[in-house]
Scaffold this active site. Sequence first.
Site, mmCIF file in Angstrom:
data_model
loop_
_atom_site.group_PDB
_atom_site.id
_atom_site.type_symbol
_atom_site.label_atom_id
_atom_site.label_comp_id
_atom_site.label_asym_id
_atom_site.label_seq_id
_atom_site.Cartn_x
_atom_site.Cartn_y
_atom_site.Cartn_z
ATOM 1 N N GLU A 3 0.798 -1.234 0.000
ATOM 2 C CA GLU A 3 0.000 0.000 0.000
ATOM 3 C C GLU A 3 0.828 1.282 0.000
ATOM 4 O OE1 GLU A 3 -2.844 -0.401 3.209
ATOM 5 O OE2 GLU A 3 -3.553 -2.326 2.462
ATOM 6 N N ASN A 40 2.047 -5.187 -3.187
ATOM 7 C CA ASN A 40 0.640 -5.469 -2.877
ATOM 8 C C ASN A 40 -0.108 -4.168 -2.591
ATOM 9 O OD1 ASN A 40 -1.368 -7.594 -2.191
ATOM 10 N ND2 ASN A 40 -1.215 -6.805 -0.085
ATOM 11 N N HIS A 57 -10.584 -5.916 -2.483
ATOM 12 C CA HIS A 57 -11.682 -5.670 -1.535
ATOM 13 C C HIS A 57 -12.768 -4.931 -2.305
ATOM 14 C CE1 HIS A 57 -9.266 -6.951 1.871
ATOM 15 N NE2 HIS A 57 -8.310 -6.112 1.538
ATOM 16 N N GLU A 100 -6.435 -10.533 -1.255
ATOM 17 C CA GLU A 100 -7.274 -10.273 -0.071
ATOM 18 C C GLU A 100 -8.745 -10.204 -0.457
ATOM 19 O OE1 GLU A 100 -5.811 -6.894 2.181
ATOM 20 O OE2 GLU A 100 -3.725 -7.482 1.904
ATOM 21 N N ASP A 141 -12.496 -10.053 -0.900
ATOM 22 C CA ASP A 141 -13.794 -10.117 -0.210
ATOM 23 C C ASP A 141 -14.731 -9.156 -0.927
ATOM 24 O OD1 ASP A 141 -12.811 -7.684 0.851
ATOM 25 O OD2 ASP A 141 -12.524 -8.492 2.852
HETATM 26 O O1 G3I Z 1 -4.415 -7.232 18.853
HETATM 27 C C1 G3I Z 1 -5.213 -6.168 19.384
HETATM 28 C C2 G3I Z 1 -5.812 -6.575 20.675
HETATM 29 O O2 G3I Z 1 -4.793 -6.796 21.611
HETATM 30 C C3 G3I Z 1 -6.766 -5.470 21.132
HETATM 31 O O3 G3I Z 1 -7.426 -5.871 22.274
HETATM 32 C C4 G3I Z 1 -7.803 -5.153 20.058
HETATM 33 C C5 G3I Z 1 -8.726 -4.015 20.425
HETATM 34 O O4 G3I Z 1 -9.262 -3.384 19.296
HETATM 35 O O5 G3I Z 1 -7.130 -4.795 18.890
HETATM 36 C C6 G3I Z 1 -6.306 -5.843 18.388
HETATM 37 O O6 G3I Z 1 -5.685 -5.410 17.208
HETATM 38 C C7 G3I Z 1 -6.514 -5.357 16.062
HETATM 39 C C8 G3I Z 1 -5.935 -6.297 15.022
HETATM 40 O O7 G3I Z 1 -6.641 -6.170 13.814
HETATM 41 C C9 G3I Z 1 -5.979 -7.748 15.458
HETATM 42 O O8 G3I Z 1 -7.284 -8.165 15.666
HETATM 43 C C10 G3I Z 1 -6.524 -3.931 15.560
HETATM 44 O O9 G3I Z 1 -7.210 -3.105 16.469
HETATM 45 C C11 G3I Z 1 -7.188 -3.874 14.205
HETATM 46 O O10 G3I Z 1 -7.016 -2.568 13.676
HETATM 47 C C12 G3I Z 1 -6.568 -4.867 13.267
HETATM 48 O O11 G3I Z 1 -7.244 -4.813 12.024
HETATM 49 C C13 G3I Z 1 -6.587 -5.397 10.946
HETATM 50 C C14 G3I Z 1 -6.289 -4.353 9.890
HETATM 51 O O12 G3I Z 1 -5.681 -4.985 8.774
HETATM 52 C C15 G3I Z 1 -5.359 -3.287 10.421
HETATM 53 O O13 G3I Z 1 -4.923 -2.431 9.418
HETATM 54 C C16 G3I Z 1 -7.483 -6.467 10.375
HETATM 55 O O14 G3I Z 1 -7.618 -7.542 11.305
HETATM 56 C C17 G3I Z 1 -6.896 -7.019 9.067
HETATM 57 O O15 G3I Z 1 -7.843 -7.822 8.440
HETATM 58 C C18 G3I Z 1 -6.557 -5.869 8.149
HETATM 59 O O16 G3I Z 1 -5.956 -6.400 6.992
HETATM 60 C C19 G3I Z 1 -5.588 -5.435 6.003
HETATM 61 C C20 G3I Z 1 -4.363 -5.956 5.313
HETATM 62 O O17 G3I Z 1 -3.351 -6.231 6.238
HETATM 63 C C21 G3I Z 1 -3.863 -4.989 4.249
HETATM 64 N N1 G3I Z 1 -4.913 -4.628 3.320
HETATM 65 C C22 G3I Z 1 -6.157 -4.186 3.927
HETATM 66 C C23 G3I Z 1 -6.669 -5.196 4.938
HETATM 67 C C24 G3I Z 1 -8.009 -4.769 5.508
HETATM 68 O O18 G3I Z 1 -7.900 -3.602 6.238
#
Ligand code: G3I
Length: 338
Positions: A163, A206, A243, A271, A273
């Site tokens: 990105e 990516n 996406h 990715e 969806d």
């Molecule tokens: O691990 C912490 C946890 O300790 C805490 O309690 C909780 C509270 O909100 O947050 C947890 O972290 C979260 C993490 O996912 C794991 O679940 C983050 O807040 C959350 O922001 C994070 O989101 C991820 C996101 O990337 C962050 O940018 C999504 O799961 C993940 O699916 C998403 O994936 C991205 C790709 O890497 C890149 N392309 C876009 C895609 C979708 O956004």
Amino acid sequence: MTLRLGRRRFPALALLTAAVLMLPQAATAAPATAQADTLGAQAALSGRYFGTAVAAGRLGDSTYAGIVDREFSSVTAENEMKWDTVEPSRGSFNFGPGDQIANRALGRGQQVRGHTLVWHSQLPGWVGSIRDANTLRSVMNNHITTVMNHYRGKIHSWDVVNEAFADGGSGQLRSSVFRDVLGDGFLEEAFRTARQADPNAKLCYNDYNIENWTDAKTQGVYRMVRDFKARGVPIDCVGLQAHFGAGGPPANFQTTVSSFAALGVDVQITELDIAQASQTAYANAVRACMNVARCTGITVWGVRDSDSWRTGQNPLLFDNAGNKKPAYHSVMSVLGGA
Ligand code: G3I
């Protein structure tokens, strides 16, 4: 293909006519022996993988783990190989969660995609606050080298840079600590460092919103890949995140896939969806990949709707209970050549 016409002898013309009459059916339906019953096995019939994002914290859920193991031939760690998890403070590396996903997958014969080495998001504050170019260059290269060395031989493809391009009409790189402190050349440096660290891993760029061929962002990435190939900067693949909204891919999506492939790189849908997961939208996305030889695999970004980052949009192939949704069957059908 064997035509089973019984024991009677047929005149040559009658045989030819029979064969021609049978052709349309034979061309659209894969031979019975070539049909598989999982996404991974079905994709393998055309030499492709079919993967999913996996979250380490969900692997204890037996419904989730059962689907991951049964259906998919590749996995991507949804968050566990990102910088904030892997190197939360300088020089202190934590491979536990990423190892859990990678070793589990490899033990079951699945491939692993590496996601991701250099990304402005999920980046720990200590990196984001570096202002000195020499320091940041050394930190970036050390991160790439250490992580790739750790996973050497285990990762099929790495998202080396994720990105980096800006949304909107500029077609330029977005502002990030890497671009702002190191200049546009950080991308090239990251890929050169990655090649040295693990010469056998495929190195991918990516991004999202690069599926529509006429978008400025798509064209910006295309120019970068073309420039890398022309100058011998190592790059092996482009990841189109895919996406999509409820309408699915843009009409020119296959043009995008084939145009990148024509530069001499593999293309992977990394990715996927789609809001509401219509059968047609999923079929269109998968068909664009199937129609391009160098589109080598597809990853969906999660297993059940309840596992998705897109809360409430039901964008995946399995419902909350783990049942196959209608889109699952349309994907299987297109993977089988229909
Ligand atoms: O691990 C912490 C946890 O300790 C805490 O309690 C909780 C509270 O909100 O947050 C947890 O972290 C979260 C993490 O996912 C794991 O679940 C983050 O807040 C959350 O922001 C994070 O989101 C991820 C996101 O990337 C962050 O940018 C999504 O799961 C993940 O699916 C998403 O994936 C991205 C790709 O890497 C890149 N392309 C876009 C895609 C979708 O956004």
